[in-house]
Design an enzyme around this catalytic site. Structure first.
Site, short mmCIF file in Angstrom:
data_model
loop_
_atom_site.label_atom_id
_atom_site.label_comp_id
_atom_site.label_asym_id
_atom_site.label_seq_id
_atom_site.Cartn_x
_atom_site.Cartn_y
_atom_site.Cartn_z
N PHE A 473 0.83 -1.22 0.00
CA PHE A 473 0.00 0.00 0.00
C PHE A 473 0.86 1.27 0.00
CE2 PHE A 473 -2.56 -3.34 2.05
CZ PHE A 473 -3.68 -3.33 1.24
N HIS A 474 1.86 1.29 -0.90
CA HIS A 474 2.75 2.44 -1.00
C HIS A 474 2.80 3.00 -2.43
CE1 HIS A 474 5.19 0.66 2.62
NE2 HIS A 474 4.04 1.21 2.99
N PRO A 475 1.65 3.29 -3.07
CA PRO A 475 1.72 3.87 -4.42
C PRO A 475 2.35 5.25 -4.39
CG PRO A 475 -0.52 3.99 -3.58
CD PRO A 475 0.26 3.16 -2.59
#
Length: 566
Positions: A473-475
């Protein structure tokens, strides 16, 4: 349709937008409109306020945009999760609360890009410190009076944390007392954005709580930005939707896009700023053909390496509903107990090859065997390492599907597209197994649950990664800073070729940082806030930081248990 005018309009009340709203309204003669598509950060809702409940917001849509990727071609064509925060606080309202700034060399590397010379680590460190209040006190690397509460793990929380750190050291890797201090590389306690009272320290709590009563700040929730308005090449305002009502706000000075690495390029494209061919295909009038908008998308992919725990010291009992009321009551009344921790209290960073200039693999240790989103809990005492590579060479994109602001965009991270990705994940699994077989874990370590002891060959490891790896969850990086042909903004977040428009969030990173992204995003916003206000930047500091300079990634000779031959 209502119309009002402000000095600045901020689209997105997340990790960056809340920083800007707070800092800009410190000037009493400056008016700011802060638009947020989600709702308030309800302080009575344990799902967002209790650190241990971090998986709950990802399981619904009240606080999560719940984006999904297109079929990922190198991941068995899976459609993969892409959760993003919705509500005051943005993703800081639903993230894992791990406070990791990145490696010093991340920023030094940024500064080698044309025009980004003032983004060195020593330029950024003062802004990390400005944002932070660390519970154990300030020092050369940490702040003591900032809006973000940072809690450092203390000894004795769970024996598995200390055992896993000790195992990393026994395997020949360094020990570090501070993953955000002099040396990121190694294993040690993990800082977390949790308040002294055991509550999630989102940017809504840290920043907006001090700003929301100011008469020069208006916060509008449930306000979905539709498009940016332009007067020629100058951004002049924003149209937004509140239910069935459409409103327009005008900006005397600037529109600040802080919607995150998915929604920021989506909003720009919907407003006529982006790759011209994409826009024309949707009959969107082109304000500026800017090819980099939505390109260069990056993320961290990770695996769960899981083991059975032979002693009853894991969090497995806390997953049972009959134990949760007691945990919740202690947290609610005292801010203590299992509910007051995100349980990512130890971790680390390693290099898997001597020629890696800085760590390429991150570890989060967790004293239970379960997926990050709360699914697939193993029905026994267990523990796991979240393991993933940090700077994948693979690149993806965010592309508008329609002109409707309610439609999710087409998202493709293009995970595992390069040979280096596969090498690093194989290396990571094998390194993790060497760590887990060290004596510090002998009393706890049972059988390997995932991938399983029979999964050994390159082909078998690759199949596991394709089927089981998940997003961290690190775009990021989809509106990158710089001056090359694919850059979207300059070093101050100003969109190239346009006036009165900036992007300020994780999307402007040129390359993803080594670790979790909330802390770097806050720092970016603090740094650019000074630029917007016309203030002299905080002075570059002069502190030492670790650089490997080709030193061995692992001291195998000092390993207590030597590597197995396969």
């Amino acid at each position: 349709m209502t119309t009002r005018e402000y000095d600045y309009i901020i689209c997105g009340a997340g990790s960056a937008g809340n920083v800007l709203a707070t800092r800009l309204t410190e000037d009493p003669d400056v008016t700011v409109l802060l638009l947020e598509a989600g709702g308030p950060d309800y302080r009575f809702d344990f799902r967002t306020q209790m650190p241990a409940a971090l998986a709950y917001p990802l399981q619904g849509r009240r606080y999560n945009w719940a984006y999904e990727t297109d079929p990922e071609p190198h991941m068995d064509n899976r459609r993969m999760e892409c959760g993003r925060g919705k509500g005051l606080g943005g993703s800081s309202l639903i993230n894992g609360m791990c406070y990791i700034r990145g490696n010093a060399l991340d920023y030094d590397n940024w500064s080698t890009h044309k025009g980004l010379e003032n983004w060195t680590y020593l330029d950024c460190l003062p802004y990390f410190k400005k944002a932070e209040t660390r519970d154990v006190g300030p020092n050369d690397y940490h702040g003591g009076s900032g809006p973000v509460s940072v809690t450092t793990s203390k000894p004795g929380v769970n024996p598995l944390f200390e055992a896993m750190v000790d195992a990393g050291v026994q395997a020949g890797y360094p020990r570090t007392d501070d993953l955000n201090g002099y040396q990121q590389e190694g294993f040690g306690p993990m800082d977390r954005t949790v308040t002294p009272k055991g509550r999630r320290a989102s940017t809504a709590r840290g920043y907006l709580d001090q700003a929301k009563a100011r008469p020069n700040l208006e916060i509008v929730t449930h306000a979905l930005a539709d498009r940016i308005l332009f007067d020629g090449k100058r951004a002049s305002g924003v149209t937004y939707l509140r239910g069935s009502e459409r409103a327009t706000a005008h900006a005397r000075r600037e529109v600040l896009v802080c919607s995150g690495a998915i929604a920021s390029p989506q909003l720009l494209q919907r407003s006529g700023v982006g790759p011209g061919a994409w826009l024309k295909a949707l009959d969107i009038p082109v304000v500026l053909d800017l090819p980099g908008v939505g390109q260069n998308l990056q993320d961290h992919l990770e695996m769960y390496i899981q083991y059975e725990c032979k002693e009853p010291v894991s969090l497995y009992p806390a997953l049972k509903w009959w134990n949760q009321p007691k945990i919740g009551l202690e947290w609610m009344l005292n801010g203590t107990g299992l509910g007051a921790s995100n349980h990512f209290e130890a971790g680390g960073f390693i290099r898997t090859r001597d020629d890696d200039p800085w760590p390429n693999i991150q570890y989060h240790f967790l004293p239970v065997a379960i997926n990050y989103n709360g699914s697939n809990a193993i029905e026994m005492h267990g523990f796991q390492a979240h393991v993933g590579s940090m700077r994948s060479p693979s690149r993806g994109r965010v592309k508008l599907r329609s002109r409707d602001p309610n439609d999710h965009p087409s998202i493709l991270f293009n995970y595992m597209a390069e040979a280096l990705d596969w090498r690093e994940f194989r290396d990571a699994i094998r390194a993790t197994r060497e760590i887990m077989r060290q004596p510090a874990l002998d009393r706890y370590r049972g059988r390997e649950l995932n991938p399983g002891a029979d999964c050994k060959t390159d082909k078998e490891l690759d199949a596991f990664v394709r089927a089981r790896a998940e997003t961290a969850f690190h775009p990021s990086c989809s509106c990158k800073m710089g001056y090359d042909d694919m850059a979207v903004v300059d070093e101050e977040g100003r969109v190239h070729g346009l006036d009165g428009l900036r992007v300020v969030d994780a999307s402007i990173m040129p390359i993803i940082t080594t670790g979790n992204l909330n802390a770097p995003t806050i720092m970016i916003a603090e740094k650019i806030a000074d630029k917007i206000r016309g203030r002299t930047p905080l002075a570059r500091v002069d502190v030492p930081y670790f650089v490997a300079n080709g030193a061995p990634a692992r001291n195998v000779a000092k390993a207590v248990r030597q590597p197995e031959t396969v």
